[in-house]
Design a protein around this motif. Structure first.
Motif, mmCIF file in Angstrom:
data_model
loop_
_atom_site.group_PDB
_atom_site.id
_atom_site.type_symbol
_atom_site.label_atom_id
_atom_site.label_comp_id
_atom_site.label_asym_id
_atom_site.label_seq_id
_atom_site.Cartn_x
_atom_site.Cartn_y
_atom_site.Cartn_z
ATOM 1 N N SER A 109 1.290 -0.957 -0.328
ATOM 2 C CA SER A 109 -0.479 -0.093 0.270
ATOM 3 C C SER A 109 0.811 1.459 0.058
ATOM 4 N N SER A 110 0.203 2.263 -0.377
ATOM 5 C CA SER A 110 0.962 3.496 0.115
ATOM 6 C C SER A 110 1.161 3.970 0.918
ATOM 7 N N ALA A 111 0.483 3.462 1.869
ATOM 8 C CA ALA A 111 1.088 4.039 3.738
ATOM 9 C C ALA A 111 2.175 2.546 3.625
ATOM 10 N N ALA A 112 2.538 1.598 3.606
ATOM 11 C CA ALA A 112 3.817 0.757 3.795
ATOM 12 C C ALA A 112 5.002 0.840 3.304
ATOM 13 N N LEU A 113 4.645 1.892 2.397
ATOM 14 C CA LEU A 113 5.976 2.166 0.997
ATOM 15 C C LEU A 113 6.488 3.389 1.821
ATOM 16 N N ASN A 114 5.670 4.202 2.526
ATOM 17 C CA ASN A 114 6.337 5.268 2.827
ATOM 18 C C ASN A 114 6.953 5.093 4.406
ATOM 19 N N ARG A 115 6.616 3.692 4.995
ATOM 20 C CA ARG A 115 6.814 3.715 6.486
ATOM 21 C C ARG A 115 8.653 2.459 6.240
ATOM 22 N N PHE A 116 8.743 2.433 4.885
ATOM 23 C CA PHE A 116 10.126 1.504 5.071
ATOM 24 C C PHE A 116 10.772 2.635 5.249
ATOM 25 N N PRO A 117 12.080 1.741 5.564
ATOM 26 C CA PRO A 117 13.194 2.752 5.921
ATOM 27 C C PRO A 117 14.154 2.850 4.771
ATOM 28 N N ASP A 118 13.888 1.717 3.939
ATOM 29 C CA ASP A 118 14.608 1.845 2.827
ATOM 30 C C ASP A 118 14.334 2.661 1.782
ATOM 31 N N PRO A 119 15.685 2.912 0.240
ATOM 32 C CA PRO A 119 14.864 4.298 -0.608
ATOM 33 C C PRO A 119 14.082 3.025 -1.726
ATOM 34 N N ILE A 120 12.855 3.287 -1.762
ATOM 35 C CA ILE A 120 11.535 2.136 -2.412
ATOM 36 C C ILE A 120 11.204 2.865 -3.561
ATOM 37 N N ILE A 121 10.557 3.001 -4.691
ATOM 38 C CA ILE A 121 9.743 2.694 -5.368
ATOM 39 C C ILE A 121 8.728 1.986 -6.401
ATOM 40 N N ASP A 161 3.823 -2.147 -16.519
ATOM 41 C CA ASP A 161 3.769 -2.126 -17.806
ATOM 42 C C ASP A 161 5.305 -0.961 -17.737
ATOM 43 N N GLY A 162 5.717 -1.120 -16.250
ATOM 44 C CA GLY A 162 6.865 -0.765 -16.384
ATOM 45 C C GLY A 162 7.419 0.816 -15.850
ATOM 46 N N THR A 163 6.332 1.749 -15.757
ATOM 47 C CA THR A 163 6.079 3.300 -15.389
ATOM 48 C C THR A 163 6.773 3.041 -13.584
ATOM 49 N N VAL A 164 6.932 4.152 -13.668
ATOM 50 C CA VAL A 164 6.684 4.084 -12.437
ATOM 51 C C VAL A 164 5.821 4.536 -11.489
ATOM 52 N N ARG A 165 5.386 3.829 -10.165
ATOM 53 C CA ARG A 165 4.243 5.089 -9.494
ATOM 54 C C ARG A 165 4.770 5.407 -8.670
ATOM 55 N N LYS A 166 5.356 5.336 -7.442
ATOM 56 C CA LYS A 166 5.304 5.689 -6.189
ATOM 57 C C LYS A 166 6.930 5.905 -5.961
ATOM 58 N N ILE A 167 7.541 6.827 -5.490
ATOM 59 C CA ILE A 167 8.271 6.779 -4.448
ATOM 60 C C ILE A 167 8.245 7.154 -3.145
ATOM 61 N N ASN A 168 8.865 6.131 -2.232
ATOM 62 C CA ASN A 168 8.916 7.050 -0.932
ATOM 63 C C ASN A 168 9.702 7.963 0.204
ATOM 64 N N LYS A 169 9.835 8.522 0.667
ATOM 65 C CA LYS A 169 10.710 9.782 0.838
ATOM 66 C C LYS A 169 12.383 9.456 1.072
ATOM 67 N N ALA A 170 12.326 7.839 1.380
ATOM 68 C CA ALA A 170 13.967 7.628 1.607
ATOM 69 C C ALA A 170 14.431 8.392 0.208
ATOM 70 N N PHE A 171 13.941 7.627 -0.637
ATOM 71 C CA PHE A 171 14.305 7.624 -1.926
ATOM 72 C C PHE A 171 14.530 9.365 -2.315
ATOM 73 N N GLN A 172 13.537 10.092 -2.530
ATOM 74 C CA GLN A 172 13.833 10.883 -2.068
ATOM 75 C C GLN A 172 15.526 11.689 -2.015
ATOM 76 N N ILE A 173 15.553 11.627 -1.415
ATOM 77 C CA ILE A 173 16.619 11.675 0.517
ATOM 78 C C ILE A 173 17.709 11.227 -0.513
ATOM 79 N N CYS A 174 17.516 10.018 -0.590
ATOM 80 C CA CYS A 174 18.933 9.350 -0.615
ATOM 81 C C CYS A 174 19.481 9.424 -2.613
ATOM 82 N N TRP A 175 18.626 10.477 -3.029
ATOM 83 C CA TRP A 175 19.072 10.396 -4.796
ATOM 84 C C TRP A 175 18.758 11.721 -4.838
ATOM 85 N N ASN A 176 18.186 12.720 -3.652
ATOM 86 C CA ASN A 176 17.824 13.743 -4.213
ATOM 87 C C ASN A 176 17.410 14.027 -5.693
ATOM 88 N N ILE A 177 16.338 13.119 -5.533
ATOM 89 C CA ILE A 177 15.112 13.852 -6.517
ATOM 90 C C ILE A 177 13.713 13.994 -6.192
#
Length: 166
Positions: A60-72, A77-93
């Motif tokens: 779920s979206s809530a679970a994705l945001n609770r992961f401590p690791d950078p997750i997308i 169909d191969g398109t990015v749905r969501k990225i979590n905050k840890a991913f944004q911070i780690c990759w500065n994106i």
């Protein structure tokens, strides 16, 4: 689910109702719910619907945001749905740089590499990796793991964790 636990190739509704002692209509209703929840997958084989336990992680979206690791999360169909905050911070994106973009076109070379891996294509098809260990990509400077997923709207895809190998 117990009826499906030890099957290698899956079972039809009739076989499931026999093994579980449940009438066929009740079994069909429960299977429809389990398919929607992503706990069971269904394939059409000739005239029959064959069911087997899913290897996908419910996400779920809530679970994705609770992961401590950078997750997308990536749709089937191969398109990015969501990225979590840890991913944004780690990759500065920012989210808008990735969301809705094909994995093959994202601005992160490591993700573009993963899009070409057979393991990624298998995960899109629902096959779990043999091991859930961190693997190297981009000449060893980046680590990743991935897993087939089913999202809270019932759609299928993959989650990928990507971190710098420091």
């Amino acid at each position: 689910m117990n009826a499906l636990k030890d099957t290698k190739y899956g079972l039809s509704i009739t076989e499931i109702s026999r093994k579980s002692g449940m009438n066929r209509n009740s079994a069909a209703k429960y299977l429809a719910i389990l398919v929607t929840l992503g706990q069971v997958e269904m394939q059409i084989v000739g005239p029959a619907r064959v069911y087997h336990l899913s290897s996908r992680i419910p996400m779920s979206s809530a679970a994705l945001n609770r992961f401590p690791d950078p997750i997308i999360s990536v749709s089937d169909d191969g398109t990015v749905r969501k990225i979590n905050k840890a991913f944004q911070i780690c990759w500065n994106i920012e989210k808008n740089q990735l969301a809705g973009v094909s994995l093959k076109d994202v601005p992160l070379p490591a993700l573009r590499e993963i899009a070409d891996f057979s393991e990624y294509r298998k995960a899109l098809d629902g096959e779990a990796a043999e091991t859930n260990i961190w693997k190297k990509v981009s000449g060893g400077s980046v680590l990743y793991w991935l897993s087939p997923a089913v999202f809270d709207d019932g759609s299928l895809g993959v989650i990928i964790s990507l971190r710098k190998n420091e």
